[in-house]
Write an enzyme that holds these catalytic residues in place. Structure first.
Site, mmCIF file in Angstrom:
data_model
loop_
_atom_site.group_PDB
_atom_site.id
_atom_site.type_symbol
_atom_site.label_atom_id
_atom_site.label_comp_id
_atom_site.label_asym_id
_atom_site.label_seq_id
_atom_site.Cartn_x
_atom_site.Cartn_y
_atom_site.Cartn_z
ATOM 1 N N SER A 1 -87.356 -22.380 -62.463
ATOM 2 C CA SER A 1 -88.225 -21.981 -61.481
ATOM 3 C C SER A 1 -89.451 -23.329 -61.812
ATOM 4 O O SER A 1 -89.749 -23.957 -61.655
ATOM 5 C CB SER A 1 -89.281 -20.569 -61.368
ATOM 6 O OG SER A 1 -89.545 -20.639 -60.505
ATOM 7 N N ILE B 1 -85.146 -31.545 -67.815
ATOM 8 C CA ILE B 1 -85.082 -30.067 -68.332
ATOM 9 C C ILE B 1 -83.883 -30.247 -68.679
ATOM 10 O O ILE B 1 -83.711 -29.427 -70.301
ATOM 11 C CB ILE B 1 -85.999 -29.098 -68.243
ATOM 12 C CG1 ILE B 1 -87.000 -29.996 -67.280
ATOM 13 C CG2 ILE B 1 -86.027 -27.764 -68.087
ATOM 14 C CD1 ILE B 1 -88.355 -29.281 -66.239
ATOM 15 N N TYR C 1 -90.053 -26.651 -50.549
ATOM 16 C CA TYR C 1 -89.730 -25.936 -52.992
ATOM 17 C C TYR C 1 -90.471 -25.017 -52.924
ATOM 18 O O TYR C 1 -89.835 -24.670 -53.831
ATOM 19 C CB TYR C 1 -90.306 -27.718 -53.246
ATOM 20 C CG TYR C 1 -90.576 -27.469 -54.425
ATOM 21 C CD1 TYR C 1 -88.928 -27.732 -55.050
ATOM 22 C CD2 TYR C 1 -91.497 -27.367 -55.512
ATOM 23 C CE1 TYR C 1 -88.816 -27.405 -56.453
ATOM 24 C CE2 TYR C 1 -91.539 -27.386 -56.927
ATOM 25 C CZ TYR C 1 -89.701 -27.238 -57.224
ATOM 26 O OH TYR C 1 -89.869 -27.412 -58.812
ATOM 27 N N LYS D 1 -88.682 -21.969 -54.567
ATOM 28 C CA LYS D 1 -88.837 -21.239 -56.272
ATOM 29 C C LYS D 1 -89.626 -19.829 -56.537
ATOM 30 O O LYS D 1 -88.749 -19.113 -56.921
ATOM 31 C CB LYS D 1 -89.822 -22.255 -56.914
ATOM 32 C CG LYS D 1 -89.127 -23.692 -57.186
ATOM 33 C CD LYS D 1 -88.253 -23.451 -57.750
ATOM 34 C CE LYS D 1 -87.233 -25.300 -58.323
ATOM 35 N NZ LYS D 1 -86.523 -24.710 -58.954
HETATM 36 N N1 LIG Z 1 -90.195 -32.289 -62.993
HETATM 37 C C1 LIG Z 1 -91.627 -30.870 -62.522
HETATM 38 O O1 LIG Z 1 -92.872 -31.777 -62.183
HETATM 39 C C2 LIG Z 1 -90.996 -29.694 -62.588
HETATM 40 C C3 LIG Z 1 -91.949 -28.849 -62.237
HETATM 41 C C4 LIG Z 1 -91.174 -27.109 -62.649
HETATM 42 C C5 LIG Z 1 -90.335 -27.642 -61.949
HETATM 43 N N2 LIG Z 1 -89.428 -28.413 -62.175
HETATM 44 C C6 LIG Z 1 -87.507 -27.895 -62.091
HETATM 45 O O2 LIG Z 1 -87.082 -28.052 -62.724
HETATM 46 C C7 LIG Z 1 -85.617 -28.563 -62.931
HETATM 47 C C8 LIG Z 1 -85.018 -30.280 -63.190
HETATM 48 O O3 LIG Z 1 -85.768 -30.397 -62.783
HETATM 49 P P1 LIG Z 1 -86.781 -31.945 -63.396
HETATM 50 O O4 LIG Z 1 -87.598 -32.331 -63.668
HETATM 51 O O5 LIG Z 1 -85.391 -32.263 -65.100
HETATM 52 O O6 LIG Z 1 -86.242 -33.062 -62.603
HETATM 53 P P2 LIG Z 1 -84.771 -34.332 -62.769
HETATM 54 O O7 LIG Z 1 -85.131 -35.243 -64.170
HETATM 55 O O8 LIG Z 1 -84.619 -35.090 -61.576
HETATM 56 O O9 LIG Z 1 -83.350 -33.425 -62.741
HETATM 57 C C9 LIG Z 1 -82.586 -33.310 -61.958
HETATM 58 C C10 LIG Z 1 -81.872 -32.676 -62.625
HETATM 59 O O10 LIG Z 1 -80.930 -31.684 -61.347
HETATM 60 C C11 LIG Z 1 -79.883 -32.238 -60.575
HETATM 61 N N3 LIG Z 1 -79.028 -32.379 -59.762
HETATM 62 C C12 LIG Z 1 -80.066 -32.882 -58.511
HETATM 63 N N4 LIG Z 1 -79.465 -31.641 -56.900
HETATM 64 C C13 LIG Z 1 -78.343 -31.892 -57.482
HETATM 65 C C14 LIG Z 1 -77.325 -32.185 -56.548
HETATM 66 N N5 LIG Z 1 -76.727 -32.654 -55.355
HETATM 67 N N6 LIG Z 1 -76.095 -31.342 -57.313
HETATM 68 C C15 LIG Z 1 -75.792 -31.227 -59.046
HETATM 69 N N7 LIG Z 1 -77.477 -31.618 -59.619
HETATM 70 C C16 LIG Z 1 -78.085 -31.882 -59.293
HETATM 71 C C17 LIG Z 1 -79.840 -33.807 -61.222
HETATM 72 O O11 LIG Z 1 -78.208 -34.139 -61.541
HETATM 73 P P3 LIG Z 1 -78.130 -35.544 -60.986
HETATM 74 O O12 LIG Z 1 -78.883 -36.506 -59.589
HETATM 75 O O13 LIG Z 1 -77.269 -36.526 -61.766
HETATM 76 O O14 LIG Z 1 -76.507 -34.553 -59.565
HETATM 77 C C18 LIG Z 1 -80.701 -33.725 -62.736
HETATM 78 O O15 LIG Z 1 -79.731 -33.727 -63.549
HETATM 79 C C19 LIG Z 1 -85.517 -28.172 -61.497
HETATM 80 O O16 LIG Z 1 -84.868 -26.783 -60.733
HETATM 81 C C20 LIG Z 1 -87.064 -28.412 -60.871
HETATM 82 O O17 LIG Z 1 -86.966 -27.685 -59.739
HETATM 83 C C21 LIG Z 1 -89.529 -29.350 -62.235
#
Ligand SMILES: NC(=O)c1ccc[n+]([C@@H]2O[C@H](COP(=O)([O-])OP(=O)(O)OC[C@H]3O[C@@H](n4cnc5c(N)ncnc54)[C@H](OP(=O)(O)O)[C@@H]3O)[C@@H](O)[C@H]2O)c1
Length: 275
Positions: free
Chosen positions: A155, A30, A169, A173
């Site tokens: 969130s 995202i 988690y 959130k």
């Molecule tokens: N996908 C879902 O189902 C879903 C649903 C609801 C909400 N969300 C939220 O959406 C947001 C984005 O998640 P996503 O779905 O896009 O997952 P994703 O593809 O796994 O991306 C997560 C991002 O967070 C970064 N990150 C993780 N740990 C980090 C750290 N210690 N320091 C710096 N950056 C860090 C990762 O970058 P690096 O690993 O390169 O550091 C990556 O760019 C999150 O807040 C998640 O909780 C996701």
């Protein structure tokens, strides 16, 4: 932490220059989507995450495709000093952030009693502490951007109720949604748009990073659906908390009305079935 390129703007920031957008979690999913959309709209972007190789590749792609400046800041957001370090770095580079997208995050899953304490600490650091301190660090420049300023906190639908088996988690959130709504009220009159964006399960690397499918409760949506909902909500204004997708909105509404024991029972069943 390093910067691949920072353009010198001899003419300074004019009111017609789109504000610079800082996106955390820009290396994937995202966050990468937000960075790409904003660059497509002509915004310079600051890309934050740990995986510098991915950020460098994205920065090159965005600069080539959209003639914007993309600045890479490789940072680990488990570090409680990260917000200040990033802020100082951008100050030195003369980069003023007008839009902040706090998107970096990850989840842990499983019965709370079995969770690894060190990983829980990291989860709270990335999902709660970092967005709080980054927002505090950059809010003055967001306010300075006035009606062009925006704060987007990514969130989750998990924020709308406690969820057994992803307890920490969901609690993280819930904090994010609550904080964002309060800031929205405090900023009324400044023109800054504030959004707590609550996606449901979305097709990213999130599940792989969590090492669990317990989050895959219901339909798995697309990154574009999440981004479309976010930009529509920013344009529309009004409610600071936006849940993505009709089914998820219905669930959020039901969770508000239902007795807590029922919500907890449904949450426990769904996260067990999804595993
Ligand atoms: N996908 C879902 O189902 C879903 C649903 C609801 C909400 N969300 C939220 O959406 C947001 C984005 O998640 P996503 O779905 O896009 O997952 P994703 O593809 O796994 O991306 C997560 C991002 O967070 C970064 N990150 C993780 N740990 C980090 C750290 N210690 N320091 C710096 N950056 C860090 C990762 O970058 P690096 O690993 O390169 O550091 C990556 O760019 C999150 O807040 C998640 O909780 C996701």
């Amino acid at each position: 932490m390093r910067t691949t390129s920072v353009a010198d703007d001899d003419e300074g920031i004019s009111m017609s220059t789109p504000p610079t957008v800082l996106v955390t979690g820009a290396s994937s999913g995202i966050g990468k989507g937000f960075a790409t959309r904003y660059a497509r709209q002509g915004h310079d972007v600051v890309l934050v995450a740990r995986r510098a190789d991915r950020l460098d590749a994205l920065a090159a792609e965005l600069e080539n495709a959209h003639s914007v400046t993309a600045t890479v800041v490789s940072a680990d957001l488990t570090d409680p000093t990260a917000a200040e370090t990033i802020g100082e770095h951008l100050d030195r580079e003369g980069i003023e952030v007008g839009i902040l997208v706090n998107c970096a995050g990850f989840g842990t899953a499983g019965p709370f009693i079995e969770e690894d304490p060190a990983r829980l600490a990291d989860e709270i650091a990335v999902d709660v502490v970092a967005p709080t301190l980054l927002t505090r660090r950059f809010l003055p420049s967001l306010v300075a951007a006035g009606t062009r300023g925006a704060l987007i906190m990514v969130s989750s639908t998990a924020s709308h109720q406690p969820v057994p088996n992803i307890a920490v988690y969901a609690a993280c959130k819930a904090y994010v949604t609550s904080l964002t709504a309060a800031i929205w009220k405090e900023l009324s009159g400044t023109g800054v748009r504030v959004l707590a964006l609550c996606p449901g399960p979305t097709d990213t690397e999130f599940f792989e990073a969590a090492g669990s499918d317990r989050f895959k409760v219901g339909r798995v949506g697309t990154i574009d659906e999440v981004l479309d909902a976010a930009f529509a909500a920013l344009d529309r204004g009004g409610d600071p908390v936006v849940t993505v997708g009709r089914g998820n909105r219905l669930q959020a509404f039901a969770a508000k009305l239902a007795p807590r024991r029922l919500t907890l029972a449904v949450g426990a069943t769904s996260t067990t079935r999804a595993e």
